[in-house]
Design a protein around this motif. Sequence first.
Motif, PDB file in Angstrom:
ATOM      1  N   UNK A   1       0.838  -1.214   0.000  1.00 53.89           N
ATOM      2  CA  UNK A   1       0.000   0.000   0.000  1.00 53.89           C
ATOM      3  C   UNK A   1       0.867   1.256   0.000  1.00 53.89           C
ATOM      4  N   UNK A   2       2.052   1.176   0.613  1.00 55.40           N
ATOM      5  CA  UNK A   2       2.983   2.329   0.556  1.00 55.40           C
ATOM      6  C   UNK A   2       3.465   2.521  -0.884  1.00 55.40           C
TER       7      UNK A   2
ATOM      8  N   UNK B   1      -8.772   4.881   1.344  1.00 55.29           N
ATOM      9  CA  UNK B   1      -8.517   3.734   2.227  1.00 55.29           C
ATOM     10  C   UNK B   1      -7.152   3.867   2.893  1.00 55.29           C
ATOM     11  N   UNK B   2      -6.155   4.332   2.088  1.00 53.02           N
ATOM     12  CA  UNK B   2      -4.800   4.431   2.643  1.00 53.02           C
ATOM     13  C   UNK B   2      -4.777   5.429   3.801  1.00 53.02           C
ATOM     14  N   UNK B   3      -5.415   6.567   3.608  1.00 59.09           N
ATOM     15  CA  UNK B   3      -5.366   7.625   4.626  1.00 59.09           C
ATOM     16  C   UNK B   3      -6.209   7.250   5.847  1.00 59.09           C
TER      17      UNK B   3
ATOM     18  N   UNK C   1      -2.375   2.688  11.146  1.00 56.45           N
ATOM     19  CA  UNK C   1      -1.759   1.442  11.599  1.00 56.45           C
ATOM     20  C   UNK C   1      -2.575   0.206  11.289  1.00 56.45           C
ATOM     21  N   UNK C   2      -3.687   0.400  10.588  1.00 54.28           N
ATOM     22  CA  UNK C   2      -4.470  -0.803  10.255  1.00 54.28           C
ATOM     23  C   UNK C   2      -3.972  -1.393   8.932  1.00 54.28           C
ATOM     24  N   UNK C   3      -4.389  -2.600   8.656  1.00 56.53           N
ATOM     25  CA  UNK C   3      -4.032  -3.237   7.375  1.00 56.53           C
ATOM     26  C   UNK C   3      -5.003  -2.731   6.318  1.00 56.53           C
ATOM     27  N   UNK C   4      -4.516  -2.598   5.099  1.00 54.95           N
ATOM     28  CA  UNK C   4      -5.403  -2.157   4.013  1.00 54.95           C
ATOM     29  C   UNK C   4      -6.293  -3.331   3.620  1.00 54.95           C
ATOM     30  N   UNK C   5      -7.590  -3.227   3.957  1.00 51.99           N
ATOM     31  CA  UNK C   5      -8.487  -4.305   3.517  1.00 51.99           C
ATOM     32  C   UNK C   5      -9.684  -3.651   2.859  1.00 51.99           C
TER      33      UNK C   5
END
Lengths: 212, 10
Positions: A149-150, A197-199, A205-209
């Motif tokens: 995601x980064x 979603x990323x922001x 600190x959550x996972x991208x889901x």
Amino acid sequence: MNIFRFLGDISHLSAIIILLLKIWKSRSCAGISGKSQLLFAIVFTTRYLDLFTNFISFYNTSMKVVYVASSYATVWMIYSKFKATYDGNHDTFRVEFLIVPTAILSFLVNHDFTPLEILWTFSIYLESVAILPQLFMVSKTGEAETITSHYLFALGIYRTLYLFNWIWRYQFEEFFDLIAIVAGLVQTVLYCDFFYLYITKVLKGKKLSLPA
Amino acid sequence: PPGVGKHDEL
């Protein structure tokens, strides 16, 4: 050169390096769309054919070399070196639906009907949709590793910064390239959902889901 | 149009 274009290039370069390192260090390309990386290799190849005939600056030439070399290295790692970790079952986007329309459009809408210019135009159009297989794969798997995601964020931000670069160049250099601007807008819009979603998730600190 | 064949951006 202006600050927006420079930051854009740095963001683009860091995205490419983040991906290279992620695959090389983890020895795995899980969650990475090989199709998008193939499309990026085509984008750089068709855009930088003037690498040896049109010298702009040392910076320009060296960045082009790095982009082309790293995109081929990434494709090689996915389809050869670490192909055992390539998740082909989730990388199913039909890239012909991206290549054919952009190729046709580059013949119809371009600045000059010459081979180099048509290939450059094709590269601009293709780049605007090249991330779709990757975004499709993330939506199919329902999640993405944080490092991926980064990578996507840096890649998305690069063309967003280029939009500001074109505003700057229009204002101060009377420079205006409608083809690049329209394609850049399309490219940036495709990332909006991911940016949200990323922001809202990854930066907390959550996972991208993605909502499956 | 911008320098056709002279694209100075990456």
